[in-house]
Motif scaffolding. Structure first.
Motif, PDB file in Angstrom:
ATOM      1  N   ALA A   2      55.426 -36.229  -0.584  1.00 43.28           N
ATOM      2  CA  ALA A   2      54.242 -35.719  -1.284  1.00 43.28           C
ATOM      3  C   ALA A   2      54.666 -34.829  -2.448  1.00 43.28           C
ATOM      4  N   THR A   3      53.880 -34.890  -3.501  1.00 37.90           N
ATOM      5  CA  THR A   3      54.113 -34.052  -4.667  1.00 37.90           C
ATOM      6  C   THR A   3      53.501 -32.677  -4.413  1.00 37.90           C
ATOM      7  N   GLU A   4      54.256 -31.634  -4.745  1.00 36.10           N
ATOM      8  CA  GLU A   4      53.805 -30.268  -4.517  1.00 36.10           C
ATOM      9  C   GLU A   4      53.595 -29.539  -5.842  1.00 36.10           C
ATOM     10  N   PRO A   5      52.589 -28.677  -5.914  1.00 33.53           N
ATOM     11  CA  PRO A   5      52.409 -27.847  -7.113  1.00 33.53           C
ATOM     12  C   PRO A   5      53.670 -27.017  -7.367  1.00 33.53           C
ATOM     13  N   GLY A   6      54.053 -26.916  -8.621  1.00 39.02           N
ATOM     14  CA  GLY A   6      55.209 -26.110  -8.995  1.00 39.02           C
ATOM     15  C   GLY A   6      56.524 -26.862  -9.026  1.00 39.02           C
ATOM     16  N   GLU A  13      58.496 -38.471 -15.723  1.00 36.61           N
ATOM     17  CA  GLU A  13      57.257 -37.721 -15.904  1.00 36.61           C
ATOM     18  C   GLU A  13      57.251 -36.974 -17.237  1.00 36.61           C
ATOM     19  N   LEU A  14      58.394 -36.437 -17.634  1.00 35.19           N
ATOM     20  CA  LEU A  14      58.496 -35.783 -18.941  1.00 35.19           C
ATOM     21  C   LEU A  14      58.305 -36.789 -20.071  1.00 35.19           C
ATOM     22  N   GLU A  15      58.843 -37.989 -19.886  1.00 40.40           N
ATOM     23  CA  GLU A  15      58.676 -39.054 -20.881  1.00 40.40           C
ATOM     24  C   GLU A  15      57.197 -39.420 -21.021  1.00 40.40           C
ATOM     25  N   ILE A  16      56.517 -39.558 -19.903  1.00 37.69           N
ATOM     26  CA  ILE A  16      55.089 -39.883 -19.916  1.00 37.69           C
ATOM     27  C   ILE A  16      54.290 -38.731 -20.521  1.00 37.69           C
ATOM     28  N   ARG A  45      48.845 -38.505 -12.013  1.00 42.46           N
ATOM     29  CA  ARG A  45      48.305 -37.746 -10.878  1.00 42.46           C
ATOM     30  C   ARG A  45      49.375 -36.778 -10.350  1.00 42.46           C
ATOM     31  N   ASN A  46      50.624 -37.252 -10.252  1.00 44.48           N
ATOM     32  CA  ASN A  46      51.719 -36.395  -9.798  1.00 44.48           C
ATOM     33  C   ASN A  46      51.999 -35.268 -10.805  1.00 44.48           C
ATOM     34  N   ILE A  47      51.970 -35.606 -12.087  1.00 47.68           N
ATOM     35  CA  ILE A  47      52.199 -34.608 -13.140  1.00 47.68           C
ATOM     36  C   ILE A  47      51.119 -33.532 -13.082  1.00 47.68           C
ATOM     37  N   PHE A  48      49.858 -33.950 -12.948  1.00 52.26           N
ATOM     38  CA  PHE A  48      48.748 -33.001 -12.876  1.00 52.26           C
ATOM     39  C   PHE A  48      48.914 -32.076 -11.665  1.00 52.26           C
ATOM     40  N   THR A  49      49.303 -32.632 -10.523  1.00 53.27           N
ATOM     41  CA  THR A  49      49.502 -31.830  -9.314  1.00 53.27           C
ATOM     42  C   THR A  49      50.632 -30.829  -9.509  1.00 53.27           C
ATOM     43  N   LYS A  50      51.759 -31.296 -10.034  1.00 51.88           N
ATOM     44  CA  LYS A  50      52.919 -30.422 -10.209  1.00 51.88           C
ATOM     45  C   LYS A  50      52.648 -29.293 -11.197  1.00 51.88           C
ATOM     46  N   THR A  51      51.907 -29.594 -12.256  1.00 50.78           N
ATOM     47  CA  THR A  51      51.690 -28.601 -13.313  1.00 50.78           C
ATOM     48  C   THR A  51      50.419 -27.786 -13.119  1.00 50.78           C
ATOM     49  N   GLY A  52      49.500 -28.268 -12.309  1.00 51.76           N
ATOM     50  CA  GLY A  52      48.249 -27.556 -12.079  1.00 51.76           C
ATOM     51  C   GLY A  52      47.223 -27.746 -13.184  1.00 51.76           C
ATOM     52  N   ALA A  54      44.277 -30.026 -15.340  1.00 48.57           N
ATOM     53  CA  ALA A  54      43.181 -30.898 -14.925  1.00 48.57           C
ATOM     54  C   ALA A  54      42.832 -31.945 -15.977  1.00 48.57           C
ATOM     55  N   SER A  55      43.541 -31.923 -17.112  1.00 48.81           N
ATOM     56  CA  SER A  55      43.212 -32.893 -18.155  1.00 48.81           C
ATOM     57  C   SER A  55      44.438 -33.208 -19.001  1.00 48.81           C
ATOM     58  N   ARG A  56      44.331 -34.289 -19.756  1.00 48.70           N
ATOM     59  CA  ARG A  56      45.406 -34.672 -20.672  1.00 48.70           C
ATOM     60  C   ARG A  56      45.583 -33.609 -21.759  1.00 48.70           C
ATOM     61  N   THR A  57      44.481 -33.014 -22.174  1.00 46.87           N
ATOM     62  CA  THR A  57      44.551 -31.969 -23.198  1.00 46.87           C
ATOM     63  C   THR A  57      45.311 -30.757 -22.679  1.00 46.87           C
ATOM     64  N   GLU A  58      44.985 -30.326 -21.473  1.00 43.64           N
ATOM     65  CA  GLU A  58      45.707 -29.202 -20.862  1.00 43.64           C
ATOM     66  C   GLU A  58      47.185 -29.530 -20.718  1.00 43.64           C
ATOM     67  N   LEU A  59      47.479 -30.761 -20.307  1.00 37.31           N
ATOM     68  CA  LEU A  59      48.871 -31.178 -20.151  1.00 37.31           C
ATOM     69  C   LEU A  59      49.592 -31.108 -21.495  1.00 37.31           C
ATOM     70  N   SER A  60      48.944 -31.575 -22.546  1.00 41.00           N
ATOM     71  CA  SER A  60      49.553 -31.550 -23.877  1.00 41.00           C
ATOM     72  C   SER A  60      49.823 -30.115 -24.327  1.00 41.00           C
ATOM     73  N   MET A  61      48.865 -29.240 -24.103  1.00 42.14           N
ATOM     74  CA  MET A  61      49.046 -27.834 -24.485  1.00 42.14           C
ATOM     75  C   MET A  61      50.188 -27.202 -23.700  1.00 42.14           C
ATOM     76  N   LEU A  62      50.250 -27.467 -22.410  1.00 40.53           N
ATOM     77  CA  LEU A  62      51.317 -26.934 -21.572  1.00 40.53           C
ATOM     78  C   LEU A  62      52.676 -27.465 -22.026  1.00 40.53           C
ATOM     79  N   ALA A  63      52.730 -28.747 -22.346  1.00 40.29           N
ATOM     80  CA  ALA A  63      53.990 -29.374 -22.763  1.00 40.29           C
ATOM     81  C   ALA A  63      54.529 -28.723 -24.035  1.00 40.29           C
TER      82      ALA A  63
END
Length: 94
Positions: A2-6, A13-16, A45-52, A54-63
């Motif tokens: 299972a994928t865990e937060p953190g 996943e970094l490539e994606i 789904r795994n990336i969202f769980t690991k990083t916390g 909730a959206s592609r936009t949030e993921l982009s900002m975090l990246a």
């Protein structure tokens, strides 16, 4: 497993994440990486769980904030050396 937060992101996943940040859709990412779009959905789904996020936009900002991706044309601010007081005084006198 299972994928865990953190948890750290894998190389894939970094490539994606980088491709999401470029604005590609799941299908476009899948075509680029020669994977199915369902596989991309699982990775996201795994990336969202690991990083916390909730959206592609949030993921982009975090990246960008974490330095996982670089935005072309957005350079680090140049370090400006401090002026000595005599140079500052002459600048103010002008």
């Amino acid at each position: 497993m299972a994928t865990e937060p953190g948890e750290e992101l894998t190389e894939r996943e970094l490539e994606i994440t980088a491709l999401v940040t470029e604005g590609l859709t799941n299908r476009e990412i899948a075509a680029r990486l020669f994977l199915s779009h369902n596989t991309i959905k699982v990775h996201l789904r795994n990336i969202f769980t690991k990083t916390g996020v909730a959206s592609r936009t949030e993921l982009s900002m975090l990246a960008v904030q974490e330095g996982w991706v670089a935005i072309p044309g957005l350079a680090e601010p140049a370090a400006i050396p401090p002026m000595d007081s005599s140079a500052l005084a002459s600048t103010l006198d002008d």
